[in-house]
Motif scaffolding. Structure first.
Motif, PDB file in Angstrom:
ATOM      1  N   ARG A 291       0.828  -1.194   0.000  1.00 36.18           N
ATOM      2  CA  ARG A 291       0.000   0.000   0.000  1.00 36.18           C
ATOM      3  C   ARG A 291       0.864   1.246   0.000  1.00 36.18           C
ATOM      4  NH1 ARG A 291      -4.095   0.621   4.001  1.00 36.18           N
ATOM      5  NH2 ARG A 291      -3.749   2.875   3.906  1.00 36.18           N
ATOM      6  N   ASP A 293       0.771   5.237   1.449  1.00 33.49           N
ATOM      7  CA  ASP A 293       0.138   6.242   2.297  1.00 33.49           C
ATOM      8  C   ASP A 293       0.956   7.519   2.251  1.00 33.49           C
ATOM      9  OD1 ASP A 293      -2.122   4.865   3.885  1.00 33.49           O
ATOM     10  OD2 ASP A 293      -0.451   3.466   4.117  1.00 33.49           O
ATOM     11  N   HIS A 318      -9.393   2.751  -3.649  1.00 37.54           N
ATOM     12  CA  HIS A 318      -9.523   3.290  -2.302  1.00 37.54           C
ATOM     13  C   HIS A 318      -9.647   2.186  -1.256  1.00 37.54           C
ATOM     14  CE1 HIS A 318      -9.886   7.284  -3.985  1.00 37.54           C
ATOM     15  NE2 HIS A 318     -10.782   6.815  -4.827  1.00 37.54           N
ATOM     16  N   ALA A 320      -7.895   0.386   0.768  1.00 39.53           N
ATOM     17  CA  ALA A 320      -6.719   0.179   1.618  1.00 39.53           C
ATOM     18  C   ALA A 320      -5.443  -0.039   0.818  1.00 39.53           C
ATOM     19  CB  ALA A 320      -6.939  -0.995   2.572  1.00 39.53           C
ATOM     20  N   ASN A 323      -3.597   5.727  -0.222  1.00 40.97           N
ATOM     21  CA  ASN A 323      -4.251   6.699   0.646  1.00 40.97           C
ATOM     22  C   ASN A 323      -3.469   8.000   0.585  1.00 40.97           C
ATOM     23  OD1 ASN A 323      -5.770   7.971   2.628  1.00 40.97           O
ATOM     24  ND2 ASN A 323      -4.580   7.079   4.299  1.00 40.97           N
ATOM     25  N   ALA A 325      -3.878  11.749   1.803  1.00 32.66           N
ATOM     26  CA  ALA A 325      -4.692  12.624   2.653  1.00 32.66           C
ATOM     27  C   ALA A 325      -3.940  13.920   2.888  1.00 32.66           C
ATOM     28  CB  ALA A 325      -4.989  11.934   3.989  1.00 32.66           C
TER      29      ALA A 325
END
Length: 339
Positions: A291, A293, A318, A320, A323, A325
């Motif tokens: 993944r 992040d 989306h 997991a 990501n 943010a």
């Protein structure tokens, strides 16, 4: 005051799995170890500690091999682990700490065994090929290549860590060319690790209060690490600047109290994670087999292409896998997955 010099052999070997302990301690004096300290056999512990300089000279051996062995060399002044000196905690779960309030120079070798941890704890650390470097590129390569997967070379500086422009093939190569069970992870961190006088390992107990930043300077350089790569700036105020390409057989993690600026590509065999309070900029592509992040609390995120590969059954980006943010500036990331 005179120096404490050991040129002979001191042994405290384990009997029936009970570890031996050796303490070579000096107050107001230097320590020079030229001989053999042997606490092998399991659960052995060797401590060299003083409020001035410590030198492990060429030919010196400090051995606490066997499971859970530990070696601590903690200098109130400088620490010099010279070429030809060897520290051995081979076994399972061994730990080595080489620390100094002054300059810490590492030229010798360390055997960590399986799942071992080497902590190098200076005030500042410069890694490179020049004579001014505290840790030569070739020495760091040997530490990474010759230790097992699952082991970690962990550099914690109170102030700054700098990897200079690399010479030669422009690569810091931590991948063992003949043995894929070898290849330790690399963790660079700027925070406080202060255990002087307490004989306590800083491993696992770093105090997060530093303002130190980390810079990897060479835009034509590559860090090729078999294990994880972690680059963690000081928690009170810090930036992380990475100009080199990062290649990891495991995860890549980058954290900074302020901004993260990565101008090159990241290729990870596992996950990629970046956490900052300021802006996150990635000028190259991110490729991961886990993944991704990217998170900031008060800045913007500017990233190029993000690709997650090697996983089947991904129906939702989306879900997991990726990501991003942020607050502030928007991202123009092109996100794709593959198998």
């Amino acid at each position: 005051h005179h120096a404490v010099n050991n040129s002979g052999r001191i042994s405290a070997q384990a009997i029936e799995q009970r570890g031996g302990e050796i303490y070579l301690v000096a107050a107001g004096r230097d320590i020079a170890h030229t001989g053999i300290l042997d606490a092998s056999g399991g659960d052995g512990r060797i401590v060299l500690a003083g409020d001035r300089d410590i030198t492990l000279t060429s030919g010196a051996l400090v051995e606490a091999s066997g499971d859970r062995g530990s070696v601590l060399a903690i200098a109130g002044g400088s620490l010099d682990h010279q070429a030809g000196a060897h520290v051995d905690v081979g076994g399972q779960g061994g730990t080595v700490e080489l620390s100094g309030r002054g300059r810490v120079r590492i030229a010798g070798s360390v055997d960590l065994g399986r799942n071992g941890h080497l902590l190098i704890d200076p005030a500042t650390m410069t890694i490179g090929d020049g004579v001014d470097a505290d840790l030569q590129t070739s020495t760091l390569e040997a530490l990474l290549q010759n230790n097992d997967r699952g082991s970690t070379v962990h550099i914690v500086a109170t102030d700054t860590i700098t990897i200079q422009d690399l010479g030669g093939d422009n690569t810091l190569n931590g991948v063992n060319p003949t043995d894929d069970t070898k290849g330790a992870g690399l963790r660079l961190e700027t925070d406080t690790c202060d255990q002087f006088g307490g004989f306590g390992e800083c491993i696992g107990s770093v105090t997060r209060s530093s303002a130190g930043s980390i810079a990897i300077q060479g835009a034509d350089d590559t860090l090729d690490i078999a294990g994880d790569i972690s680059i963690i700036g000081g928690s009170s105020s810090s930036t992380v600047n990475v100009n080199a390409r990062l290649i990891s057989g495991g995860d890549v993690s980058i954290e900074a109290a302020d901004a993260i600026d990565v101008t090159n590509t990241i290729d990870a065999g596992g996950n990629v994670a970046m956490y900052a309070n300021g802006n996150i900029h990635v000028g190259g592509d991110i490729h991961a087999r886990g993944r991704v992040d990217l998170m900031t609390t008060a800045g913007g995120i500017d990233v190029q292409n993000v690709t997650v590969t090697g996983r089947t059954g991904i129906d939702d980006l989306h879900d997991a896998e990726i990501n991003i943010a942020r607050t502030g500036a928007s991202t123009s990331a092109a996100v794709s997955t593959g198998t």
